[in-house]
Write an enzyme that holds these catalytic residues in place. Structure first.
Site, PDB file in Angstrom:
ATOM      1  N   CYS A  82       0.835  -1.202   0.000  1.00 13.87           N
ATOM      2  CA  CYS A  82       0.000   0.000   0.000  1.00 13.87           C
ATOM      3  C   CYS A  82       0.878   1.263   0.000  1.00 13.87           C
ATOM      4  CB  CYS A  82      -1.007  -0.063   1.143  1.00 13.87           C
ATOM      5  SG  CYS A  82      -2.420   0.987   0.824  1.00 13.87           S
ATOM      6  N   HIS A 176      -3.145  -4.868   1.566  1.00 11.58           N
ATOM      7  CA  HIS A 176      -2.447  -5.200   2.821  1.00 11.58           C
ATOM      8  C   HIS A 176      -2.437  -6.716   3.020  1.00 11.58           C
ATOM      9  CE1 HIS A 176      -2.142  -1.230   5.006  1.00 11.58           C
ATOM     10  NE2 HIS A 176      -2.949  -0.896   4.011  1.00 11.58           N
ATOM     11  N   GLU A 178      -0.789  -8.447   4.978  1.00  8.21           N
ATOM     12  CA  GLU A 178      -0.573  -8.832   6.381  1.00  8.21           C
ATOM     13  C   GLU A 178      -1.881  -8.872   7.159  1.00  8.21           C
ATOM     14  OE1 GLU A 178      -0.273  -5.881   5.201  1.00  8.21           O
ATOM     15  OE2 GLU A 178      -0.672  -4.349   6.726  1.00  8.21           O
TER      16      GLU A 178
END
Ligand code: GLN
Length: 193
Positions: A82, A176, A178
């Protein structure tokens, strides 16, 4: 020889903590990078999501910009997510004049490229070469790739453009990875180290 790769997560601002957790789950050693000497000790780096204008400012005030740029030019493996994708790109559209990209990957990216109604959304992405089905991607005020240089592989895209790209050992995503509990992209990144 190092048994475990030491991966630095740029921890100046933004969404850096979850990256360290995912790296730990995958058997890598994660360290937070805030200074040039932190950076000197890592084998690879993650530039997380957050706010690219602020992160860019903090790269300057922390003294990290020049050594990070030099290590990236030297082939340091990197994952940018991002805002991290924006920071690693060559050119930033709709950015501030004082947020030059680190030019680690030959991309022109547009900040906040998804309209208001889609400021945040999730999408199941088909990722080139990734086994195990679509990747659940979380987009938060995400950038999109406007153009990619010849050496860049587009690994996934949505209707608005590419959202996952790789050039050599630099991997960047508009979303994202994660946050979705799926570790395959971090695994892919670690395999490149
Ligand atoms: N919109 C942010 C920027 O331009 C990026 C958002 C994010 O990292 N989730 O920097």
């Amino acid at each position: 020889m190092r048994v475990r790769a030491v991966v630095g997560v740029i921890a100046l601002q933004g969404a850096f903590r979850r990256h360290a957790e995912v790296l730990g789950d995958l058997g890598a050693t994660a360290v937070e990078v805030r200074t040039p000497s932190d950076l000197a000790a890592v084998d690879a780096v993650i530039v997380p999501g957050g706010e690219s204008t602020t992160m860019s400012f903090l790269l300057d005030s922390s003294g990290l910009r020049a050594p990070l740029r030099a290590r990236l030019a030297d082939g340091l493996p990197a994952l940018g997510t991002c805002a991290g994708m924006i920071v690693l790109a060559t050119e930033v559209l709709d950015g501030r004049a004082d947020q030059p990209g680190l030019a680690a990957i030959d991309l022109v990216v547009r900040r906040n490229a998804f309209g208001r109604q889609r400021e945040s959304f999730e999408a199941d992405l088909e990722v080139e070469g990734l086994a195990g089905g679509p990747f659940p991607a979380v987009f938060i005020r995400a950038p999109v790739v406007v153009s990619a240089g010849e050496g860049v592989e587009v690994l996934a895209q949505v209707a608005d453009g590419p959202v996952l790209c790789r050039q050599g050992r630099v991997l960047v995503s508009s979303f994202h990875p994660e946050l979705s509990g799926d570790r395959r992209l971090h695994q892919l990144f670690l395999e490149a180290i």
